[in-house]
Scaffold this active site. Structure first.
Site, PDB file in Angstrom:
ATOM      1  N   ASP A  41      18.087 116.071 -36.574  1.00 46.32           N
ATOM      2  CA  ASP A  41      18.588 114.934 -37.142  1.00 46.32           C
ATOM      3  C   ASP A  41      19.542 114.126 -36.097  1.00 46.32           C
ATOM      4  O   ASP A  41      20.583 112.961 -36.348  1.00 46.32           O
ATOM      5  CB  ASP A  41      18.812 114.538 -38.534  1.00 46.32           C
ATOM      6  CG  ASP A  41      20.073 115.691 -38.575  1.00 46.32           C
ATOM      7  OD1 ASP A  41      21.020 115.544 -38.497  1.00 46.32           O
ATOM      8  OD2 ASP A  41      20.579 115.641 -40.037  1.00 46.32           O
ATOM      9  N   GLY A  42      20.294 114.490 -35.240  1.00 42.98           N
ATOM     10  CA  GLY A  42      21.130 113.982 -34.639  1.00 42.98           C
ATOM     11  C   GLY A  42      22.760 114.571 -34.881  1.00 42.98           C
ATOM     12  O   GLY A  42      23.839 114.269 -34.198  1.00 42.98           O
ATOM     13  N   GLU A  43      22.951 114.925 -35.948  1.00 40.42           N
ATOM     14  CA  GLU A  43      24.024 115.575 -36.410  1.00 40.42           C
ATOM     15  C   GLU A  43      24.883 116.511 -35.674  1.00 40.42           C
ATOM     16  O   GLU A  43      24.143 117.853 -34.601  1.00 40.42           O
ATOM     17  CB  GLU A  43      24.806 116.818 -38.004  1.00 40.42           C
ATOM     18  CG  GLU A  43      23.964 115.111 -38.621  1.00 40.42           C
ATOM     19  CD  GLU A  43      23.739 116.414 -40.499  1.00 40.42           C
ATOM     20  OE1 GLU A  43      23.607 116.880 -40.275  1.00 40.42           O
ATOM     21  OE2 GLU A  43      23.935 115.314 -41.139  1.00 40.42           O
ATOM     22  N   HIS A 134      47.691 101.920 -26.378  1.00 37.44           N
ATOM     23  CA  HIS A 134      47.598 100.913 -26.661  1.00 37.44           C
ATOM     24  C   HIS A 134      48.886 100.622 -26.818  1.00 37.44           C
ATOM     25  O   HIS A 134      49.641  99.201 -26.544  1.00 37.44           O
ATOM     26  CB  HIS A 134      46.598  99.984 -27.120  1.00 37.44           C
ATOM     27  CG  HIS A 134      46.971  98.728 -27.052  1.00 37.44           C
ATOM     28  ND1 HIS A 134      46.688  97.691 -25.821  1.00 37.44           N
ATOM     29  CD2 HIS A 134      46.647  97.508 -27.769  1.00 37.44           C
ATOM     30  CE1 HIS A 134      46.279  96.884 -25.369  1.00 37.44           C
ATOM     31  NE2 HIS A 134      46.668  96.328 -27.408  1.00 37.44           N
ATOM     32  N   ASP A 173      48.413  89.925 -19.094  1.00 33.69           N
ATOM     33  CA  ASP A 173      49.215  88.844 -19.890  1.00 33.69           C
ATOM     34  C   ASP A 173      50.801  89.330 -20.615  1.00 33.69           C
ATOM     35  O   ASP A 173      50.889  90.293 -20.071  1.00 33.69           O
ATOM     36  CB  ASP A 173      48.394  89.201 -21.188  1.00 33.69           C
ATOM     37  CG  ASP A 173      47.845  90.454 -21.394  1.00 33.69           C
ATOM     38  OD1 ASP A 173      49.265  91.759 -21.537  1.00 33.69           O
ATOM     39  OD2 ASP A 173      46.905  91.320 -22.250  1.00 33.69           O
ATOM     40  N   LYS A 197      46.796  84.814 -20.180  1.00 30.01           N
ATOM     41  CA  LYS A 197      45.504  84.850 -20.578  1.00 30.01           C
ATOM     42  C   LYS A 197      45.642  84.508 -22.164  1.00 30.01           C
ATOM     43  O   LYS A 197      46.208  84.417 -23.247  1.00 30.01           O
ATOM     44  CB  LYS A 197      45.367  86.408 -20.726  1.00 30.01           C
ATOM     45  CG  LYS A 197      44.032  86.999 -20.812  1.00 30.01           C
ATOM     46  CD  LYS A 197      43.865  88.514 -20.912  1.00 30.01           C
ATOM     47  CE  LYS A 197      44.195  89.055 -22.389  1.00 30.01           C
ATOM     48  NZ  LYS A 197      43.765  90.936 -22.404  1.00 30.01           N
TER      49      LYS A 197
HETATM   50  C1  R5P Z   1      45.152  93.977 -23.425  1.00 33.74           C
HETATM   51  O1  R5P Z   1      46.211  93.883 -24.011  1.00 33.74           O
HETATM   52  C2  R5P Z   1      45.409  95.010 -23.217  1.00 33.74           C
HETATM   53  O2  R5P Z   1      46.173  95.616 -22.195  1.00 33.74           O
HETATM   54  C3  R5P Z   1      43.889  95.578 -22.044  1.00 33.74           C
HETATM   55  O3  R5P Z   1      44.307  94.349 -21.122  1.00 33.74           O
HETATM   56  C4  R5P Z   1      42.309  94.923 -22.201  1.00 33.74           C
HETATM   57  O4  R5P Z   1      42.662  95.628 -23.342  1.00 33.74           O
HETATM   58  C5  R5P Z   1      41.955  94.376 -21.529  1.00 33.74           C
HETATM   59  O5  R5P Z   1      40.623  94.630 -21.695  1.00 33.74           O
HETATM   60  P1  R5P Z   1      39.092  94.247 -20.993  1.00 33.74           P
HETATM   61  O6  R5P Z   1      39.231  94.983 -19.908  1.00 33.74           O
HETATM   62  O7  R5P Z   1      37.706  93.787 -21.678  1.00 33.74           O
HETATM   63  O8  R5P Z   1      39.378  92.752 -20.425  1.00 33.74           O
END
Ligand code: R5P
Length: 319
Positions: A41-43, A134, A173, A197
């Site tokens: 079933d994919g599990e 991030h 950005d 951006k």
């Molecule tokens: C934004 O805050 C991140 O540092 C990246 O610039 C972003 O997540 C990149 O996303 P995408 O490639 O979809 O523009």
């Protein structure tokens, strides 16, 4: 050099076997014999064949696409190790998925990065080793140690080898200014420029202004990740529009989803430098350069296993 008798175990999920093999070769420690299959079933069906009782276990699994599959697989591996009486379990996530959902920025949305933290801890992780989340403050979502490395030294080594004269460091950005400044400082107080951006949707962005001077200059655009490629390809386009000559993109995580490959192949960057925290790069090979984080992670794993400091491996993004 480590050996199996040191009671260290490297367990790889299916997300990135090539990186797991490179770390295994770097440490001279074989990967544990792990069967990861599927029920009808994919599990996910997992069995670790080796004896792991009391072992110092490192589970290698980036949370890259298919992120939900890879996340569940990691959780099942952690649970498996906990129930088999592993001595200590470290979740090694070269790429930490869901990190962009690190706060409630509007009503009725989850804090997904916290859910990742909760589940990892509940399933048995004793510590986490990761690269360029991030948002660094995700460390605080955990009550276990989180070792947060960054890929800057690995990327800088490759940038140094390119002998780029008088570069300008560009961030796609304003949120990336801190990272860009730390690269600029490491490259000998290089100039900075910022692309202004605005995000329209998850995959569409609009670029309005360039703050700083790139005319007639070589630029290095730095970012933590390329997801759909919108930000970085637009940044490269704007740099060229403002007269940049050679354009290098340097990014830690090449997530490359949706139209990313197409956008990168079409964008005016001369070189796209990424690490191998994530597998599968469909970008034109004449543009793409991949540098490995295996030695960085290998050294971190060795130091953790030997209870040695990781400070020498940390490179701060603070300026
Ligand atoms: C934004 O805050 C991140 O540092 C990246 O610039 C972003 O997540 C990149 O996303 P995408 O490639 O979809 O523009």
């Amino acid at each position: 050099m480590l050996s199996y008798s040191d009671n260290i175990l490297l367990i790889a999920g299916n997300a990135h076997r090539d990186l797991a093999d490179s770390i295994s070769a770097f440490l001279d420690v074989p990967l544990s014999n792990t069967q990861i299959g599927r029920f009808p079933d994919g599990e996910i069906d997992i069995k670790i064949e080796d004896d792991i009782r009391g072992g110092d276990c490192f589970v290698l699994q980036p949370l890259c696409p298919p992120v939900n599959e890879n996340w569940i697989e990691l959780l099942l591996l952690l649970d498996c190790l906990k129930r088999a009486s592993a001595g200590r379990v470290t979740a090694v996530m070269p790429y930490y998925g869901y990190a962009r959902k690190d706060r409630k920025d509007e009503g009725r949305v989850p804090i997904s990065a916290k859910v990742v933290a909760n589940t990892l801890t509940q399933c048995g992780a004793d510590r986490v080793l990761t690269i360029d989340m991030h948002a660094a403050q995700i460390q605080g979502f955990y009550d276990i140690p989180v070792d947060h490395l960054n890929a800057k030294p690995v990327l800088l080594e490759a940038i140094d080898a390119m002998n780029i004269t008088d570069p300008v460091i560009v961030t796609p950005d304003v949120g990336g200014v801190k990272m860009a400044r730390s690269y600029a400082k490491a490259i000998g107080n290089a100039d900075l420029a910022i692309v202004d951006k605005r995000r329209i949707s998850g995959s569409e962005i609009a670029v309005e202004h360039m703050i700083g001077e790139v005319d007639g200059r070589n630029v290095i655009i730095v970012d933590d990740m390329i997801s759909t490629g919108g930000s970085i390809s637009e940044a490269a386009r704007v740099c060229r529009m403002h007269g940049a000559t050679n354009i290098v993109i340097a990014v830690s995580h090449a997530v490359l989803c949706g139209p990313a490959v197409e956008r990168l192949n079409a964008c005016p960057a001369d070189t796209i430098l990424v690490t191998d925290t994530i597998p599968r790069h469909g970008v034109a090979p004449d543009k793409l350069k991949v540098v490995s984080v295996a030695p960085l992670l290998g050294r971190a794993i060795r130091n953790l296993h030997e209870s040695k400091s990781l400070s020498v491996l940390f490179d701060t993004l603070d300026d």
